[in-house]
Design a protein around this motif. Structure first.
Motif, PDB file in Angstrom:
ATOM      1  N   ALA A 322       1.009  -1.042   0.004  1.00 31.69           N
ATOM      2  CA  ALA A 322      -0.085   0.016  -0.049  1.00 31.69           C
ATOM      3  C   ALA A 322       1.022   1.313  -0.192  1.00 31.69           C
ATOM      4  O   ALA A 322       1.833   1.049   0.623  1.00 31.69           O
ATOM      5  CB  ALA A 322      -0.887   0.035   1.254  1.00 31.69           C
ATOM      6  N   THR A 323       0.598   2.227  -0.755  1.00 37.15           N
ATOM      7  CA  THR A 323       1.263   3.536  -0.996  1.00 37.15           C
ATOM      8  C   THR A 323       0.576   4.694  -0.502  1.00 37.15           C
ATOM      9  O   THR A 323      -0.607   4.669  -0.977  1.00 37.15           O
ATOM     10  CB  THR A 323       1.908   3.765  -2.405  1.00 37.15           C
ATOM     11  OG1 THR A 323       2.801   2.398  -2.652  1.00 37.15           O
ATOM     12  CG2 THR A 323       2.709   5.005  -2.484  1.00 37.15           C
ATOM     13  N   ALA A 324       1.065   5.813   0.059  1.00 37.09           N
ATOM     14  CA  ALA A 324       0.401   7.120   0.285  1.00 37.09           C
ATOM     15  C   ALA A 324       1.211   7.958  -0.065  1.00 37.09           C
ATOM     16  O   ALA A 324       2.651   8.033   0.122  1.00 37.09           O
ATOM     17  CB  ALA A 324       0.110   7.228   1.720  1.00 37.09           C
ATOM     18  N   LYS A 325       1.028   9.230  -0.646  1.00 41.77           N
ATOM     19  CA  LYS A 325       1.597  10.361  -0.952  1.00 41.77           C
ATOM     20  C   LYS A 325       1.367  11.434   0.030  1.00 41.77           C
ATOM     21  O   LYS A 325       0.328  11.795   0.283  1.00 41.77           O
ATOM     22  CB  LYS A 325       1.174  11.004  -2.636  1.00 41.77           C
ATOM     23  CG  LYS A 325       1.650   9.851  -3.583  1.00 41.77           C
ATOM     24  CD  LYS A 325       1.361  10.283  -5.044  1.00 41.77           C
ATOM     25  CE  LYS A 325       1.676   9.313  -5.874  1.00 41.77           C
ATOM     26  NZ  LYS A 325       3.004   9.165  -6.187  1.00 41.77           N
ATOM     27  N   ILE A 326       2.322  11.947   0.534  1.00 43.98           N
ATOM     28  CA  ILE A 326       2.154  12.920   1.870  1.00 43.98           C
ATOM     29  C   ILE A 326       2.786  14.244   1.331  1.00 43.98           C
ATOM     30  O   ILE A 326       4.091  14.438   0.767  1.00 43.98           O
ATOM     31  CB  ILE A 326       2.770  12.382   3.046  1.00 43.98           C
ATOM     32  CG1 ILE A 326       2.196  11.133   3.241  1.00 43.98           C
ATOM     33  CG2 ILE A 326       2.591  13.241   3.954  1.00 43.98           C
ATOM     34  CD1 ILE A 326       2.716  10.409   4.335  1.00 43.98           C
ATOM     35  N   THR A 327       2.285  15.502   1.741  1.00 46.04           N
ATOM     36  CA  THR A 327       2.703  16.765   1.641  1.00 46.04           C
ATOM     37  C   THR A 327       2.739  17.480   3.007  1.00 46.04           C
ATOM     38  O   THR A 327       1.583  17.203   3.584  1.00 46.04           O
ATOM     39  CB  THR A 327       2.368  17.640   0.567  1.00 46.04           C
ATOM     40  OG1 THR A 327       1.011  17.826   0.551  1.00 46.04           O
ATOM     41  CG2 THR A 327       2.819  16.900  -1.013  1.00 46.04           C
ATOM     42  N   CYS A 328       3.617  18.306   3.370  1.00 47.08           N
ATOM     43  CA  CYS A 328       3.672  19.125   4.314  1.00 47.08           C
ATOM     44  C   CYS A 328       3.731  20.501   3.953  1.00 47.08           C
ATOM     45  O   CYS A 328       4.589  20.773   3.346  1.00 47.08           O
ATOM     46  CB  CYS A 328       4.599  18.902   5.666  1.00 47.08           C
ATOM     47  SG  CYS A 328       4.371  17.051   6.300  1.00 47.08           S
ATOM     48  N   ARG A 329       2.736  21.519   4.470  1.00 43.72           N
ATOM     49  CA  ARG A 329       3.049  22.858   4.013  1.00 43.72           C
ATOM     50  C   ARG A 329       3.729  23.560   5.400  1.00 43.72           C
ATOM     51  O   ARG A 329       3.068  23.363   6.516  1.00 43.72           O
ATOM     52  CB  ARG A 329       1.719  23.591   3.764  1.00 43.72           C
ATOM     53  CG  ARG A 329       0.832  23.114   2.608  1.00 43.72           C
ATOM     54  CD  ARG A 329       1.499  23.605   1.314  1.00 43.72           C
ATOM     55  NE  ARG A 329       0.993  22.785   0.130  1.00 43.72           N
ATOM     56  CZ  ARG A 329       1.201  22.927  -1.107  1.00 43.72           C
ATOM     57  NH1 ARG A 329       2.082  24.061  -1.252  1.00 43.72           N
ATOM     58  NH2 ARG A 329       0.594  22.473  -1.962  1.00 43.72           N
TER      59      ARG A 329
END
Length: 458
Positions: A322-329
């Protein structure tokens, strides 16, 4: 002298609209190699406009798409040098069937021009080329020295821009940068953006069994990677909207009372905002307004998650990964590289037994907040007031524009973020559009900006 320029601009509105339409017809989608020829066509078009304006124009090859430059440096050593940045590439137009009219056949409806790239960024970028051309064709000179740097990879990460600018650090040394790739605050309310959040982007993959398994035969005997990843992601944020990554808030400074008051004074209807988004409730870090959360507080978001079977109907499996894409501002004083490592460690520490984790880092950029009391910001304020008949408000932007960090690091300059579009212009979505009044107003504001900056000197 400026009266001549203004008269010329009013007389050339039809011609300027033709130029915009011609540029919008070029499907310069940088993300899709099938459009490589069109991206090159757009680069040539921009170079031609700079040359016809009276500048030294050139196309510079990169390992990706070309960078176009235009230079006019005859204002003298005492006049400021302004670097104008923009991009001629656009987002893919998909989904095509949701466009009212074809994305690369510019159409005017209700005072707006509809086409991919209308606001982001062809229309806004073009305002500065056309304003510089107006000065050179009427007065014969500009009040400032100008360098245009227009790239073709903004929508795919500007992979080659930093190397290009670093290699030309002495050639393109400047006193201030100008970017029009942001928005006005609201219809009829022009704005200058003085703050941008930074960003870090990554991808995490959780691996379990060496193949997809029959959930009836194997279910309950191995950890399901999708459930494992869901558990890990659920720990990123608490019930009050606080991010749980160690060190996430280290060094983050509190908003000043003055800034909070200015945010609160802006016209903003939370109910209308909620209805527009179609959500039953708003959510965010406790103790902050919606505007403060969007512009000036750090966040962490899961942008996408996938794994296993996602087709029509059921398929009874335990997925292998399973894969997730994550961003933090990020906000000022947060370090994108350090927090990326902290996020990686946090996810690893919360990885359930029986699973393995892979972590991939994408891009990152630090946040920037500029002092609006400086002479360049005051010059921009006067120019916008003249063109739009109203003082601009000073706002922050929740998004990130990595080139602003590049200008700061390489040239040591501030960036004037002068947006003529609106957040409601459907950027990156079907039916992207740009108000023609804002297009013409942006040209006027840009033309006036050269005079205001020139009068202020270095």
């Amino acid at each position: 002298m400026y009266d001549q320029v203004e008269t010329f601009l009013n007389e050339q509105r039809s011609s300027h609209l033709d130029i915009l339409q011609d540029l919008l017809r070029i499907p310069s989608v940088s993300a899709d190699s099938a459009f490589a020829g069109s991206v090159r066509e757009a680069a040539n078009f921009v170079r031609q406009q700079l040359a016809e304006a009276g500048m030294e124009a050139a196309i510079h090859e990169t390992p990706g798409h070309p960078i176009v430059t235009g230079e006019w440096r005859k204002a003298g050593a005492d006049a400021p040098t302004v670097l104008v940045y923009g991009h001629y590439d656009v987002q893919p137009p998909d989904p095509i069937d949701l466009w009212t009219t074809p994305p690369f056949e510019p159409t005017i409806r209700d005072g707006k021009i509809y086409a991919r790239g209308a606001t982001d960024d062809k229309g806004q970028m073009l305002t500065h080329i056309l304003s510089a051309a107006a000065w050179l064709k009427t007065v014969g000179r500009l009040p400032v020295n100008v360098i245009f740097v227009i790239e073709g990879e903004e929508e795919v990460g500007s992979n080659n821009l930093d190397n290009f600018l670093a290699a030309h650090k002495k050639d393109y040394a400047c006193d201030v940068a100008v970017v029009s790739d942001t928005s006005m605050y609201a219809p009829g309310i022009p704005a200058i953006t003085y703050g941008l959040r930074g960003i870090l982007a990554c991808e995490v993959t959780v691996k379990g069994p060496n193949r997809d398994l029959h959930s009836g035969v194997f279910g309950g005997s191995v950890k399901n990677p999708l459930l494992a990843l869901s558990e890990m992601l659920g720990k990123l944020q608490d019930d009050n909207g606080r991010i749980q990554i160690p060190g996430f808030y280290d060094g983050v400074t509190a908003l000043t009372a003055d800034e909070r008051d200015r945010f609160a004074a802006l016209p903003f209807d939370e109910g209308e905002f909620q209805r527009d988004l179609g959500v039953k409730a708003l959510f965010g870090e406790e103790g902050y307004s919606t505007t403060e959360r969007r512009w000036a507080r750090p966040t962490c978001d899961v942008n996408g998650m996938y794994g296993g079977y996602t087709g029509e109907g059921p398929k009874t499996i335990v997925p292998s990964s399973a894969t997730a894409k994550i961003t933090c501002r990020l906000v000022p004083h947060q370090d994108a590289k350090a927090l990326t490592e902290s996020l990686k460690d946090f996810l690893q520490d919360n990885l359930p037994q029986g699973c393995e984790m892979e972590f991939r880092t994408y891009h990152g950029a630090d946040a920037h907040v500029f002092d609006t009391s400086g002479p360049f910001f005051q010059s921009a304020s006067e120019a916008i007031k003249h063109a739009f008949g109203k003082e601009p408000v000073f706002i922050r932007e929740g998004g990130s524009i990595p080139v602003v960090a590049t200008f700061s690091e390489i040239f040591g300059v501030e960036t004037l973020l002068l947006g003529w579009g609106l957040n409601s212009d459907n950027l990156h979505s079907p039916d992207e559009h740009f108000s023609l009044d804002n297009f013409y107003g942006g040209i006027q504001a840009s033309a006036r900006l050269w005079q205001e900056l020139g009068q202020g000197g270095k």
